[in-house]
Design a protein around this motif. Structure first.
Motif, PDB file in Angstrom:
ATOM      1  N   ILE A 232     -19.198  23.566   3.176  1.00 44.89           N
ATOM      2  CA  ILE A 232     -18.263  23.477   4.522  1.00 44.89           C
ATOM      3  C   ILE A 232     -18.951  24.353   5.282  1.00 44.89           C
ATOM      4  O   ILE A 232     -19.037  25.649   4.918  1.00 44.89           O
ATOM      5  N   LYS A 233     -19.261  24.332   6.151  1.00 41.49           N
ATOM      6  CA  LYS A 233     -20.392  25.030   6.674  1.00 41.49           C
ATOM      7  C   LYS A 233     -19.732  24.591   7.860  1.00 41.49           C
ATOM      8  O   LYS A 233     -19.763  26.114   9.269  1.00 41.49           O
ATOM      9  N   ASN A 234     -18.609  24.544   9.127  1.00 36.96           N
ATOM     10  CA  ASN A 234     -18.210  24.673  10.099  1.00 36.96           C
ATOM     11  C   ASN A 234     -16.761  23.871   9.662  1.00 36.96           C
ATOM     12  O   ASN A 234     -16.286  23.557   9.385  1.00 36.96           O
ATOM     13  N   SER A 235     -15.224  23.532  10.518  1.00 37.83           N
ATOM     14  CA  SER A 235     -13.839  23.588  11.026  1.00 37.83           C
ATOM     15  C   SER A 235     -14.506  21.573  10.902  1.00 37.83           C
ATOM     16  O   SER A 235     -13.965  20.770   9.716  1.00 37.83           O
ATOM     17  N   ILE A 236     -15.199  21.321  10.900  1.00 42.12           N
ATOM     18  CA  ILE A 236     -15.558  19.897  11.662  1.00 42.12           C
ATOM     19  C   ILE A 236     -15.379  19.219   9.938  1.00 42.12           C
ATOM     20  O   ILE A 236     -14.776  18.352   9.569  1.00 42.12           O
ATOM     21  N   ASP A 237     -16.706  19.657   9.264  1.00 45.31           N
ATOM     22  CA  ASP A 237     -17.038  19.359   7.721  1.00 45.31           C
ATOM     23  C   ASP A 237     -15.493  20.144   7.123  1.00 45.31           C
ATOM     24  O   ASP A 237     -14.621  19.019   6.023  1.00 45.31           O
ATOM     25  N   PHE A 238     -14.853  21.040   7.146  1.00 43.78           N
ATOM     26  CA  PHE A 238     -13.821  21.259   6.966  1.00 43.78           C
ATOM     27  C   PHE A 238     -12.279  20.492   6.542  1.00 43.78           C
ATOM     28  O   PHE A 238     -11.570  20.064   6.092  1.00 43.78           O
ATOM     29  N   ILE A 239     -12.102  19.933   7.864  1.00 44.87           N
ATOM     30  CA  ILE A 239     -11.552  18.666   7.845  1.00 44.87           C
ATOM     31  C   ILE A 239     -11.443  17.450   7.483  1.00 44.87           C
ATOM     32  O   ILE A 239     -10.616  16.707   7.109  1.00 44.87           O
ATOM     33  N   GLY A 240     -12.886  16.756   7.455  1.00 47.17           N
ATOM     34  CA  GLY A 240     -13.150  16.266   6.814  1.00 47.17           C
ATOM     35  C   GLY A 240     -12.999  16.457   5.275  1.00 47.17           C
ATOM     36  O   GLY A 240     -12.006  15.209   4.707  1.00 47.17           O
ATOM     37  N   LYS A 241     -13.204  17.636   4.392  1.00 48.16           N
ATOM     38  CA  LYS A 241     -12.862  17.456   2.986  1.00 48.16           C
ATOM     39  C   LYS A 241     -10.956  17.378   3.429  1.00 48.16           C
ATOM     40  O   LYS A 241     -10.990  17.310   2.154  1.00 48.16           O
ATOM     41  N   ARG A 242     -10.774  18.072   4.264  1.00 43.62           N
ATOM     42  CA  ARG A 242      -8.998  18.023   3.886  1.00 43.62           C
ATOM     43  C   ARG A 242      -8.644  16.646   4.201  1.00 43.62           C
ATOM     44  O   ARG A 242      -6.903  16.022   3.426  1.00 43.62           O
ATOM     45  N   TYR A 243      -9.421  15.916   4.825  1.00 39.49           N
ATOM     46  CA  TYR A 243      -8.828  14.467   4.873  1.00 39.49           C
ATOM     47  C   TYR A 243      -9.256  13.927   3.516  1.00 39.49           C
ATOM     48  O   TYR A 243      -8.213  13.215   2.992  1.00 39.49           O
ATOM     49  N   ARG A 244     -10.250  13.464   2.874  1.00 45.28           N
ATOM     50  CA  ARG A 244     -10.157  13.357   1.185  1.00 45.28           C
ATOM     51  C   ARG A 244      -9.125  13.973   0.285  1.00 45.28           C
ATOM     52  O   ARG A 244      -9.091  13.582  -0.288  1.00 45.28           O
ATOM     53  N   GLU A 245      -8.666  15.424   0.153  1.00 47.80           N
ATOM     54  CA  GLU A 245      -8.104  16.326  -0.514  1.00 47.80           C
ATOM     55  C   GLU A 245      -6.771  15.125  -0.427  1.00 47.80           C
ATOM     56  O   GLU A 245      -6.172  15.455  -1.222  1.00 47.80           O
ATOM     57  N   THR A 246      -6.310  15.067   0.834  1.00 46.52           N
ATOM     58  CA  THR A 246      -4.890  14.324   0.920  1.00 46.52           C
ATOM     59  C   THR A 246      -4.552  13.232   0.780  1.00 46.52           C
ATOM     60  O   THR A 246      -3.662  12.335   0.580  1.00 46.52           O
TER      61      THR A 246
END
Length: 230
Positions: free
Chosen positions: A114-128
């Motif tokens: 996770i390098k930036n906020s965009i990467d985090f949002i992508g991960k968060r989407y998968r996690e939810t």
């Protein structure tokens, strides 16, 4: 198929590069659908602009900025399923833990950097994803999975969901394993899409703060009413 060591998405990648990497991801996911690298990378390739737009929206509110700053995790290593299952029946935590037990699956895990906020949002989407099954009530069979994809397409405009819906509908036409006729299948998918559009966006919600909240309460708060099935 193993993940190529060079498989990554450069910063400010062109459309051609994103499509090339997405194609490589699909080749891996065809045989390994839960791959922890290619799953989030595929989402980033196809939905980079969607995630960037969501980041901009989150940055406009104090709660959204805190989410981007703290980057909470719903990965398996951050969850105590035994403790969640001990919560009262009907709560989000209990239902989430039972979801994994009943379906004999494990929570999402990834080693994707996770390098930036965009990467985090992508991960968060998968996690939810699994939480949304509990929240919306959509099943984990073929039709239920397609209903959930339609829901997130309506709710967030995720392009990856379009790709999954196309493949899912093709598979439905080819094998008819779900026991649901085509007209009923299309009606349910369409209803899920409109339900997602009518619902508040879920991605900025702090599920971690609501394990003890009844699912019914959260469903009424976060999801538009589901279409009644005759």
């Amino acid at each position: 198929m193993s993940v190529p060591q060079t498989l990554s998405l450069p910063d400010n990648a062109s459309l051609f590069t994103r499509l090339r990497v997405a194609h490589q991801c699909l080749q891996v996911l065809k045989d390994d659908p839960a791959n922890p690298i290619c799953g989030p990378l595929l989402n980033t390739c196809l939905d980079l602009n969607v995630y960037a737009s969501l980041v901009q929206q989150f940055e406009r509110s104090e709660e959204g900025r805190r989410l981007l700053s703290e980057r909470p995790s719903l990965q398996g290593k951050a969850l105590d399923l035994d403790a969640l299952e001990r919560l009262p029946e009907g709560t989000l935590g209990h239902g989430f833990a039972r979801y994994f037990r009943d379906n004999k699956i494990s929570p999402f895990e990834t080693t994707f950097e996770i390098k930036n906020s965009i990467d985090f949002i992508g991960k968060r989407y998968r996690e939810t994803h699994d939480l949304l099954h509990v929240l919306t009530g959509y099943a984990t069979d073929v039709t239920g999975e397609m209903e959930l994809q339609a829901y997130v397409l309506g709710n967030l405009g995720i392009r990856t969901a379009v790709l999954i819906l196309l493949f899912g509908t093709f598979e439905h036409l080819k094998v008819r394993q779900s026991g649901v006729g085509l007209s009923e299948y299309l009606r349910r998918v369409r209803a899920a899409y409109h339900r997602g559009r009518a619902s508040p966006r879920f991605l900025g919600f702090w599920f971690e703060h609501h394990w003890e909240t009844p699912v019914a309460t959260l469903r009424a708060q976060m999801c538009a009413p589901a279409e009644r099935m005759n």
